[in-house]
Design an enzyme around this catalytic site. Sequence first.
Site, PDB file in Angstrom:
ATOM      1  N   LYS A   1      31.059 -23.538 -69.289  1.00  0.00           N
ATOM      2  CA  LYS A   1      31.926 -22.215 -69.957  1.00  0.00           C
ATOM      3  C   LYS A   1      32.240 -22.961 -71.431  1.00  0.00           C
ATOM      4  O   LYS A   1      32.103 -21.844 -71.858  1.00  0.00           O
ATOM      5  CB  LYS A   1      33.051 -22.400 -68.917  1.00  0.00           C
ATOM      6  CG  LYS A   1      34.302 -20.952 -69.060  1.00  0.00           C
ATOM      7  CD  LYS A   1      35.471 -20.949 -68.261  1.00  0.00           C
ATOM      8  CE  LYS A   1      36.903 -21.352 -68.954  1.00  0.00           C
ATOM      9  NZ  LYS A   1      37.632 -20.622 -70.130  1.00  0.00           N
ATOM     10  N   ASN A   2      33.351 -23.774 -71.705  1.00  0.00           N
ATOM     11  CA  ASN A   2      33.512 -23.893 -72.044  1.00  0.00           C
ATOM     12  C   ASN A   2      32.624 -24.354 -74.095  1.00  0.00           C
ATOM     13  O   ASN A   2      32.895 -24.063 -75.532  1.00  0.00           O
ATOM     14  CB  ASN A   2      35.077 -24.587 -72.885  1.00  0.00           C
ATOM     15  CG  ASN A   2      36.204 -24.445 -72.580  1.00  0.00           C
ATOM     16  OD1 ASN A   2      36.418 -23.550 -72.063  1.00  0.00           O
ATOM     17  ND2 ASN A   2      36.550 -25.710 -71.985  1.00  0.00           N
TER      18      ASN A   2
ATOM     19  N   CYS B   1      45.045 -17.622 -70.301  1.00  0.00           N
ATOM     20  CA  CYS B   1      45.791 -18.043 -69.116  1.00  0.00           C
ATOM     21  C   CYS B   1      47.148 -17.583 -68.789  1.00  0.00           C
ATOM     22  O   CYS B   1      47.845 -17.046 -70.997  1.00  0.00           O
ATOM     23  CB  CYS B   1      45.733 -19.609 -68.720  1.00  0.00           C
ATOM     24  SG  CYS B   1      43.868 -20.085 -68.749  1.00  0.00           S
TER      25      CYS B   1
ATOM     26  N   ARG C   1      49.287 -21.128 -77.587  1.00  0.00           N
ATOM     27  CA  ARG C   1      48.186 -21.224 -78.230  1.00  0.00           C
ATOM     28  C   ARG C   1      47.963 -20.431 -78.694  1.00  0.00           C
ATOM     29  O   ARG C   1      47.434 -19.813 -78.959  1.00  0.00           O
ATOM     30  CB  ARG C   1      47.073 -21.239 -77.065  1.00  0.00           C
ATOM     31  CG  ARG C   1      47.188 -22.208 -76.072  1.00  0.00           C
ATOM     32  CD  ARG C   1      45.924 -22.973 -75.583  1.00  0.00           C
ATOM     33  NE  ARG C   1      45.538 -21.995 -73.924  1.00  0.00           N
ATOM     34  CZ  ARG C   1      44.228 -21.391 -73.294  1.00  0.00           C
ATOM     35  NH1 ARG C   1      43.292 -22.850 -73.930  1.00  0.00           N
ATOM     36  NH2 ARG C   1      44.313 -21.392 -72.664  1.00  0.00           N
TER      37      ARG C   1
ATOM     38  N   ASP D   1      42.348 -30.071 -69.163  1.00  0.00           N
ATOM     39  CA  ASP D   1      41.863 -29.115 -68.233  1.00  0.00           C
ATOM     40  C   ASP D   1      41.885 -30.121 -66.871  1.00  0.00           C
ATOM     41  O   ASP D   1      41.038 -29.815 -65.916  1.00  0.00           O
ATOM     42  CB  ASP D   1      40.770 -28.381 -69.123  1.00  0.00           C
ATOM     43  CG  ASP D   1      40.520 -27.215 -69.711  1.00  0.00           C
ATOM     44  OD1 ASP D   1      41.798 -27.205 -69.870  1.00  0.00           O
ATOM     45  OD2 ASP D   1      39.685 -27.224 -69.673  1.00  0.00           O
TER      46      ASP D   1
ATOM     47  N   ARG E   1      37.512 -16.801 -62.776  1.00  0.00           N
ATOM     48  CA  ARG E   1      37.111 -17.401 -64.684  1.00  0.00           C
ATOM     49  C   ARG E   1      36.274 -18.761 -64.792  1.00  0.00           C
ATOM     50  O   ARG E   1      35.148 -18.908 -65.766  1.00  0.00           O
ATOM     51  CB  ARG E   1      38.369 -17.424 -65.146  1.00  0.00           C
ATOM     52  CG  ARG E   1      38.587 -15.927 -65.081  1.00  0.00           C
ATOM     53  CD  ARG E   1      39.808 -15.916 -65.800  1.00  0.00           C
ATOM     54  NE  ARG E   1      39.955 -16.385 -67.308  1.00  0.00           N
ATOM     55  CZ  ARG E   1      40.726 -16.718 -68.535  1.00  0.00           C
ATOM     56  NH1 ARG E   1      42.176 -16.503 -67.312  1.00  0.00           N
ATOM     57  NH2 ARG E   1      39.812 -17.301 -68.863  1.00  0.00           N
TER      58      ARG E   1
END
Length: 418
Positions: A22-23, A116, A121, A303, A395
């Site tokens: 995903k990232n 999130c 952030r 994570d 997600r």
Amino acid sequence: MDRIIIEGQQPLSGSVKISGAKNAVLPIMAAALMVEGKSVLKRVPDLRDTRTMIKLMEIVGATCSFEDDVLEIDGSTVNNPEAPYELVKTMRASFYILGPLLARFGAVKVSLPGGCAWGPRPVDFHLKGLNKLGAKITLKRGYILAEADRLKGTTISFEFPSVGATGNIAMAAVTAKGTTIIENAAREPEIVQLCEYLNAMGASIKGIGTTRIIIDGVDSLHTADIEVIPDRIEAGTFLTAGALLGEITLTGVMPGHLDTVLLKLREVGSEIKTTSDSVTITPTDPINAVNMTTAVYPGFATDLQAQWVALMSIANGSSIITDTVYHDRFSHVPELNRFGANIKVDNNTAFVRGVKELVGAPVMSTDIRASAALIVAGLAARGKTTVSRVYHIDRGYEKIEEKFHSLGANIMRENPTG
């Protein structure tokens, strides 16, 4: 609203294929907006976040086709460099379009991000970096307006090696005039792949994978195709479950991206075997209590912190887990304690005293990785666990309940209102 039902303590065995990261895919999708023509991305995970990013790309004018983990993006029709609040609020990664569209059009309007529920952030690193490249940044009614005729190369030194800001600045700088140097750049594999993709598009980036990235601006880019790297966070999540419940093999992985996790799992007592593209974990009983501190790559990923806390909750002894990346990322702890775990949090540190077993309970997801930790705990707990608000897990994890079911878990998704 969907929820996941688990009957715990079923042994796991077999193999599971890890999805694309995903990232990695989200910034690559943003990079494809920088050029006219069709780019093909393979091994794209079918996630809520991927679908949100596709919606955003279509809003800015791109034509997208997504089928069987292949995403085609045609940037020829991009004509609306604006990211609305309705989408950006659901996924911070949509902020990635800021750099690419500014570079291509000279102006972009992006809502301040959401995503999130935990922690600040700040986007300051992105904005300060773009400003140093010569962009005029204006904040108006919750939107960021960035403008520049053509960005100019400069030296940007991050106070913290932000993954998002490194990606955004790299994308903006590849067509800037002159040379840009990013000091204290993020080294994550996802940033490495983004830079490699930009080079495949005609960019000139050196120092990839180091803390000092040197970008010589080019006049134009062209389309490129790529296969997305495997998701090291999904892999780490399944390895955590394997450390508790049975010998499993992860296929389609890059073990080199998991070095720190594998080292910690060996300390726990698990046996780890790797090939060039697989990892097999064999659990131990009892589990050793092992302290862990998160760090930027190549350290232990933040994570995977929640999943590690879940693992340590039934370890033999006490452990201390500190998150140096995000200081308030412990919303999973009250939910894990509902299973009977004994965890206390002080500032950015969790103190975990291992218990003999967890007992199933109704729990609620609060973010992507907290959801994964609750599923791991539910799989290890005695009795029934119900995890609600699983849209969080959708997600970042592709069909997680189907993958665990294929390994022998008693797990299912249900929609009580559907």
